[in-house]
Design an enzyme around this catalytic site. Structure first.
Site, PDB file in Angstrom:
ATOM      1  N   TYR A 166       2.305  14.279 -11.627  1.00  0.00           N
ATOM      2  CA  TYR A 166       3.503  14.527 -11.763  1.00  0.00           C
ATOM      3  C   TYR A 166       4.401  13.177 -11.702  1.00  0.00           C
ATOM      4  O   TYR A 166       4.213  12.306 -11.073  1.00  0.00           O
ATOM      5  CB  TYR A 166       4.152  15.282 -10.210  1.00  0.00           C
ATOM      6  N   GLN A 200      12.252  -4.177  -1.988  1.00  0.00           N
ATOM      7  CA  GLN A 200      12.274  -2.723  -1.276  1.00  0.00           C
ATOM      8  C   GLN A 200      13.261  -2.156  -1.060  1.00  0.00           C
ATOM      9  O   GLN A 200      13.701  -0.955  -1.343  1.00  0.00           O
ATOM     10  CB  GLN A 200      11.174  -2.879  -0.083  1.00  0.00           C
ATOM     11  N   HIS A 218      15.197   0.108  -3.583  1.00  0.00           N
ATOM     12  CA  HIS A 218      14.559   1.325  -4.181  1.00  0.00           C
ATOM     13  C   HIS A 218      15.419   2.488  -3.782  1.00  0.00           C
ATOM     14  O   HIS A 218      15.685   3.348  -4.254  1.00  0.00           O
ATOM     15  CB  HIS A 218      13.117   1.502  -3.415  1.00  0.00           C
ATOM     16  N   GLU A 242       3.415  -0.212   4.421  1.00  0.00           N
ATOM     17  CA  GLU A 242       3.000   0.076   2.970  1.00  0.00           C
ATOM     18  C   GLU A 242       2.521  -1.355   2.444  1.00  0.00           C
ATOM     19  O   GLU A 242       1.453  -1.346   1.980  1.00  0.00           O
ATOM     20  CB  GLU A 242       3.994   0.611   2.240  1.00  0.00           C
ATOM     21  N   HIS A 243       3.426  -2.270   2.393  1.00  0.00           N
ATOM     22  CA  HIS A 243       3.183  -3.500   1.668  1.00  0.00           C
ATOM     23  C   HIS A 243       3.381  -4.658   2.979  1.00  0.00           C
ATOM     24  O   HIS A 243       4.455  -4.483   3.570  1.00  0.00           O
ATOM     25  CB  HIS A 243       4.039  -3.712   0.818  1.00  0.00           C
ATOM     26  N   ASP A 268       3.485  -4.236  -7.885  1.00  0.00           N
ATOM     27  CA  ASP A 268       4.118  -3.264  -8.316  1.00  0.00           C
ATOM     28  C   ASP A 268       3.749  -2.951 -10.034  1.00  0.00           C
ATOM     29  O   ASP A 268       3.771  -1.629 -10.307  1.00  0.00           O
ATOM     30  CB  ASP A 268       5.692  -3.213  -8.379  1.00  0.00           C
ATOM     31  N   HIS A 272     -30.618  31.627  10.981  1.00  0.00           N
ATOM     32  CA  HIS A 272     -30.858  29.812  10.745  1.00  0.00           C
ATOM     33  C   HIS A 272     -32.173  29.373  11.186  1.00  0.00           C
ATOM     34  O   HIS A 272     -33.133  29.044  10.270  1.00  0.00           O
ATOM     35  CB  HIS A 272     -29.849  29.118  11.527  1.00  0.00           C
TER      36      HIS A 272
END
Lengths: 431, 431
Positions: free
Chosen positions: A130, A259, A262, A327-328, A361, A420
């Protein structure tokens, strides 16, 4: 102004806990609307895709025009400036080289009981990718989502991208071509996720869907999960920087704002051992926000979700960063490797004063699809492993089942599962 | 009788598609009730756990008795028959030996642009392990869930297990001890999942929750996903067997019934090139169902979700099996390795006539927590990889950013992200 904390302050623990617990993402309640869209696509296939595209993306789409063909891709590539194509090619080749090292290996051995054991990795057959439309339509994300799948050996790589008002970034198509995408459809939203999961006359279904999207896309991915695989649901971007006083404050301010720009819900946190440096970074950030074309977004994020935290030692910074699980994470210090040894939870780490997060990135090589919202405590960034799966292998001879079979039968009896036990004992008696 | 299909029949494709599309699992609509339970545990902590346990498990629980202590575990171990403990020890040591080989390796290299690249694997800090109570309380599942986490290096391994009417299988506690579980609480259902995800006064929160459970547990895992990690939602068991005519029909019948006896919604499918052998297996299955203490469950599953499919070649069987993507797959043929090369989607494969699936449930070594409901198209069984995560590493020198930085800045400009570009360019100018 961002929050300013010092680890020695009385209220520090409460203030830091607020940063940890901040729910930055506003999740719209779109579950019911999405369920209806999915049902419509399952019932009416291509017709539903065309009707929903007309409604949400504001242009008339025919079934014949759903697919974006080779000609249109080539034309888009011709529209791209050569320096951008050149940069994209460098990025693609570096991303591919990094991910190729992640291909896991098969294993096979025979143990002392004579049991043959091992595993085999195989690619998934078809992956859906996507790609958001409009301003968040990033060619770099096409590379970061598609290349790991291609490296994994996925045969069908199916991209969907909405083209609101017919607009489509030609660099996105150029990235798709470079990344080896095999099919592209001009459809987005929950309807695109439904088409990828269940198929239509034109779009054959896939096995797993990856890539970021808006609230409708995220809700649709949750709803189709189980019928197909999905990657994790991405939240707003985050960066943490651990810096000593030996950095240029302008560099670190730019890293934090990269960041913040964004999205107003992005989070940027500076940990530093040097209060005067912290002040200088705050002043620089203010000046850069004023000068930036995206200053309004950056300011909103920096003031609502920015934090500058002074600590006594780098070890304290590492411990706080581990609680944040960002995240970073940049380690802008004299000896970044020594500090890295103390980092337990982070999506991607950048070592040294010359390693801005933005390099990751685009062109460093590691993936930029990374865990957000503290998910780095338990999750990893996108990789080749997301597009392969492991089949375990067990082989037994008559001797091998005599060696380990009796224990299996005993446990099957203990768990009250007679067939079994019988499936093992029949082979013991007659083997 | 199970469905009987032949690949040469006119209606074959439609009949096989029905088997593929069968929705065997009944998902109760318990989302609202679960949301309420989670809210109650978040608000009232231990008090909520005790109240909900009294309501659902029918005994009075005090906060002090929430934890199952070392003494109680030791007493349980003393209650277990020595042959069962011995079998459990063999299973644990084989499972540990297999999973130890899955530990992924860190990597670090410097490429020709002077960029240091790599990744580091780290364990999650704390894992929650849900163990069902009552008849589905399997000690083998405790081993299969807990051992990969311990091998991964997870420090806190927190088990929750409901004890309806105070009943608890001592072998479950023995398995927990063997597997290295560090904390055990006598609580189950959605309330246990809420406690693991959000914590209470007694139970500290974990980072990821694994393990099977009923509809309430599954719904609770979906609802806490994102706050913590979860494993996939397990559905009813499945087995596919590809057999030539050279097998003992009684052995193959027992293998098929070993999944049927789990649950009326379990699926067992035989693919064979030999119609007479297929007849013999059906007759054997009937006889074994009649003789089995769990025959009623086995019959319900075998008749509703069993299938016997005759094919012309083993290659046809492999192709059909790939469409099914079964949880377990036996290759009971003369040359199982040749056939394995044609298998693309399966959770666990068993090679040869002497390898019943049940051996993998207990003592083979590979995990028995496996993808169901065709999820083997995109997912793998539980492994050490589920309890570690990867941090990517990028290190740049001044020279390295001069080599790859310009391309990053070009792409940041193209994507309209000025602070991204600036964070790179500042270092190019001054680096």
């Amino acid at each position: 102004m961002p929050a300013r904390l010092d680890i020695g302050d009385d209220g520090f623990e409460a203030a830091f806990a607020r940063i940890l617990g901040a729910k930055r993402e506003v999740t719209a309640e779109v579950g019911d609307a999405v369920a209806e869209i999915i049902a419509q696509v399952r019932a009416d296939g291509d017709d539903a895709l065309c009707a929903l595209t007309s409604r949400f993306d504001r242009f008339e789409l025919t079934k014949e025009a759903l697919a974006i063909g080779q000609d249109e891709v080539e034309a888009a590539v011709r529209d791209c400036p050569e320096d951008q194509l050149e940069a994209l090619r460098l990025a693609a080749s570096r991303i591919e080289a990094y991910h190729a090292r992640q291909l896991p290996e098969d294993a096979r051995w025979t143990d002392e009981a004579g049991v043959t054991l091992g595993w085999r990795w195989t690619p998934i057959d078809a992956a859906g990718l996507y790609v958001p439309g409009g301003t968040a339509s990033y060619p770099s994300s096409v590379l970061m989502n598609a290349i790991p799948a291609r490296v994994a050996g996925v045969e069908r790589l199916v991209m969907v991208v909405p083209t609101p008002d017919r607009a489509l970034n030609p660099l996105v198509l150029a990235a798709a071509k470079l990344a080896g995408v095999t099919e592209i459809y001009r459809v987005g939203g929950a309807q695109a996720i439904a088409a990828l999961a269940f198929g239509t006359q034109t779009i054959a279904p896939v096995d797993k869907i990856v890539g970021p999207g808006n609230a409708f896309v995220a809700a649709a991915k949750r709803q189709v999960f189980g019928h197909v695989g999905i990657d994790s649901i991405a939240g707003p971007s985050e960066i943490a920087v651990i810096a000593d006083g030996g950095n240029d404050p302008a560099w670190i301010a730019a890293d934090l704002l990269s960041q913040s720009e964004h999205d107003p819900s992005s989070q940027s946190v500076l940990f530093t051992t040097d209060a005067a440096f912290a002040d200088a970074v705050e002043r620089e950030a203010e000046a850069q926000i004023e000068a930036s074309p995206r200053g309004r977004i950056a300011r909103a994020a920096w003031e609502a979700n920015g934090a500058v935290v002074t600590v006594r030692t780098l070890g304290e910074a590492a411990a706080l960063s581990n609680r944040l699980a960002p995240e970073h994470l940049e380690l802008a210090v004299e000896d970044p490797d020594a500090l890295l040894a103390q980092i337990r939870h982070a999506g991607a780490v950048f070592l040294g004063r010359h390693a801005p997060e933005a390099i990751g990135d685009y062109v460093a090589g590691p993936d930029h699809v990374l865990p957000t919202a503290r998910a780095a405590r338990y999750a990893s960034g996108l990789s080749v492993l997301d597009f392969v799966k492991r089949t375990t292998v067990t082989g037994l001879t008559a001797d091998a089942i005599r060696a380990i079979g009796p224990a299996a039968a005993t446990l099957a009896d203990a768990e009250g599962l007679p067939s079994h036990a019988q499936s093992v004992r029949l082979r013991l008696e007659q083997g």
